[in-house]
Design an enzyme around this catalytic site. Structure first.
Site, PDB file in Angstrom:
ATOM      1  N   SER A  21     -49.743 -67.354 -16.312  1.00  0.00           N
ATOM      2  CA  SER A  21     -51.335 -67.123 -16.193  1.00  0.00           C
ATOM      3  C   SER A  21     -51.425 -66.097 -17.348  1.00  0.00           C
ATOM      4  CB  SER A  21     -51.673 -66.775 -14.952  1.00  0.00           C
ATOM      5  OG  SER A  21     -51.336 -65.276 -14.378  1.00  0.00           O
ATOM      6  N   ASN A  22     -50.534 -64.962 -17.362  1.00  0.00           N
ATOM      7  CA  ASN A  22     -50.462 -64.037 -18.559  1.00  0.00           C
ATOM      8  C   ASN A  22     -50.373 -64.546 -19.822  1.00  0.00           C
ATOM      9  OD1 ASN A  22     -50.772 -61.120 -17.326  1.00  0.00           O
ATOM     10  ND2 ASN A  22     -49.122 -61.934 -15.790  1.00  0.00           N
ATOM     11  N   LEU A  98     -32.510 -59.205 -19.532  1.00  0.00           N
ATOM     12  CA  LEU A  98     -32.347 -59.243 -21.083  1.00  0.00           C
ATOM     13  C   LEU A  98     -31.033 -57.822 -21.289  1.00  0.00           C
ATOM     14  CD1 LEU A  98     -35.498 -58.938 -22.905  1.00  0.00           C
ATOM     15  CD2 LEU A  98     -34.451 -61.000 -22.228  1.00  0.00           C
ATOM     16  N   HIS A 114     -45.495 -55.425 -15.416  1.00  0.00           N
ATOM     17  CA  HIS A 114     -44.551 -55.461 -13.694  1.00  0.00           C
ATOM     18  C   HIS A 114     -45.638 -55.108 -12.933  1.00  0.00           C
ATOM     19  CE1 HIS A 114     -41.447 -54.687 -11.185  1.00  0.00           C
ATOM     20  NE2 HIS A 114     -42.151 -53.864 -10.655  1.00  0.00           N
ATOM     21  N   ASP A 150     -37.182 -52.152 -15.822  1.00  0.00           N
ATOM     22  CA  ASP A 150     -38.331 -51.616 -15.451  1.00  0.00           C
ATOM     23  C   ASP A 150     -38.757 -50.322 -15.486  1.00  0.00           C
ATOM     24  OD1 ASP A 150     -39.069 -54.249 -14.713  1.00  0.00           O
ATOM     25  OD2 ASP A 150     -38.690 -54.072 -12.700  1.00  0.00           O
ATOM     26  N   GLU A 179     -53.851 -57.528 -14.213  1.00  0.00           N
ATOM     27  CA  GLU A 179     -52.871 -57.730 -15.326  1.00  0.00           C
ATOM     28  C   GLU A 179     -53.499 -58.239 -16.325  1.00  0.00           C
ATOM     29  OE1 GLU A 179     -49.296 -59.980 -14.037  1.00  0.00           O
ATOM     30  OE2 GLU A 179     -49.186 -58.876 -11.906  1.00  0.00           O
TER      31      GLU A 179
HETATM   32  C1  GRF Z   1     -46.884 -61.372 -12.673  1.00  0.00           C
HETATM   33  O1  GRF Z   1     -47.332 -60.741 -11.494  1.00  0.00           O
HETATM   34  C2  GRF Z   1     -45.972 -60.165 -13.308  1.00  0.00           C
HETATM   35  O2  GRF Z   1     -46.587 -59.039 -13.209  1.00  0.00           O
HETATM   36  C3  GRF Z   1     -44.652 -60.605 -13.053  1.00  0.00           C
HETATM   37  O3  GRF Z   1     -44.712 -61.862 -12.817  1.00  0.00           O
HETATM   38  C4  GRF Z   1     -45.860 -62.601 -12.603  1.00  0.00           C
HETATM   39  C5  GRF Z   1     -45.956 -63.548 -13.554  1.00  0.00           C
HETATM   40  O4  GRF Z   1     -47.198 -64.237 -13.317  1.00  0.00           O
HETATM   41  N1  GRF Z   1     -43.793 -59.937 -13.957  1.00  0.00           N
HETATM   42  P1  GRF Z   1     -47.691 -65.379 -14.346  1.00  0.00           P
HETATM   43  O5  GRF Z   1     -46.389 -66.411 -14.552  1.00  0.00           O
HETATM   44  O6  GRF Z   1     -48.016 -64.663 -15.854  1.00  0.00           O
HETATM   45  O7  GRF Z   1     -48.764 -65.943 -13.911  1.00  0.00           O
END
Ligand code: GRF
Length: 194
Positions: A21-22, A98, A114, A150, A179
Site C-alpha cells: 500500500s505504501n 540489508l 517503520h 530501525d 504512513e
Molecule cells: C507498513 O506498516 C510499514 O510501516 C511496515 O510494513 C508495512 C507495509 O505495509 N514496514 P504495505 O505493504 O506498504 O501495505
C-alpha cells in the site's frame, strides 16, 4: 523556463514484501505534476504478493529476487539498481535485513518506513507491544537506514493515539493511513537535501 527543461527527476526504487500500500501511494505521488521523483524499479523478495500488481498496473519495472543466498541476492539487487540508474531506495514493508556492505554501497540513500515512534519499538509486532505496555501513542517513522535495525536518523514521524479497546489490527490500519501521508512528505524532504 518551461518546467520540463533542466529538471531531472530522481529515480527511486521501492523494495516490498507484501501488500504494497505504501508502494501504491508513492506511485500516486510520483505521478503528480511537479513531482521531484519517479519510480523506476520495484524489488520484491516474493513473487506472489499483492504489491506487485501495482507494478503491472503502472508499468513499473519489477524484479523478484531470490533471497535463499543473501550474498548473491544483494549482488543481484545492486546490479538491478545500477542497471536501472536508481538514485534512492525506499523500503516499504520489505522484510529482509540489508547487510552492512549493501548499505555502504548506497550510503545515505536508503530510507524506510517503520510502524512505531522510533526509537521505541524497533523490530516486529510494534503496535501490539505498544498496546501491551499501555502506551498512550503509537505511530510511524520514516528514517534513514544505517547498519543497525530501525536506528538511522529520523526524517519524519507521526504520533497516533491508542484508543480504548484498540487491537493491533485496528491500530495498524489507522497508522497505515498516516504512513501514506508522511512517506511522500519525508521523501520530498530527502530529495530537497540531495
Ligand atoms: C507498513 O506498516 C510499514 O510501516 C511496515 O510494513 C508495512 C507495509 O505495509 N514496514 P504495505 O505493504 O506498504 O501495505
Amino acid at each position: 523556463m518551461p518546467k520540463s527543461i533542466g529538471f531531472k527527476k530522481i529515480n527511486v526504487a521501492v523494495f516490498i514484501s507484501g501488500n504494497g500500500s505504501n508502494f501504491k501511494n508513492l506511485i500516486k505521488y510520483s505521478l503528480k505534476e511537479n513531482s521531484k521523483f519517479k519510480i523506476g524499479l520495484v524489488i520484491s523478495n516474493k513473487s506472489n504478493i499483492k504489491g506487485l500488481n501495482y507494478a503491472k498496473k503502472f508499468k513499473i519495472e519489477k524484479k523478484i529476487i531470490n533471497y535463499f543466498n543473501i550474498k548473491k541476492a544483494e549482488k543481484d539487487v545492486l546490479n538491478q539498481l545500477k542497471k536501472n540508474k536508481i538514485d534512492l531506495v525506499c523500503l516499504a514493508g520489505f522484510m529482509k535485513i540489508l547487510s552492512i556492505n549493501f548499505i555502504k554501497n548506497f550510503n545515505g540513500k536508503i530510507i524506510n518506513i517503520h510502524p512505531s515512534l522510533l526509537p521505541k519499538y524497533k523490530g516486529l509486532n510494534t503496535h501490539q507491544r505498544a498496546i501491551d505496555n499501555k502506551e498512550k501513542y503509537s505511530g510511524c517513522t520514516v528514517h534513514y537506514v544505517n547498519s543497525k535495525i530501525d536506528s538511522g536518523k529520523i526524517i519524519l514521524q507521526k504520533k497516533v493515539k491508542i484508543l480504548k479497546n484498540d487491537t493491533s489490527k485496528r491500530l495498524s490500519r489507522r497508522v497505515l493511513k498516516y504512513e501514506h501521508l508522511i512517506y511522500p512528505k519525508a521523501l520530498n524532504k530527502v530529495l530537497s537535501n540531495l
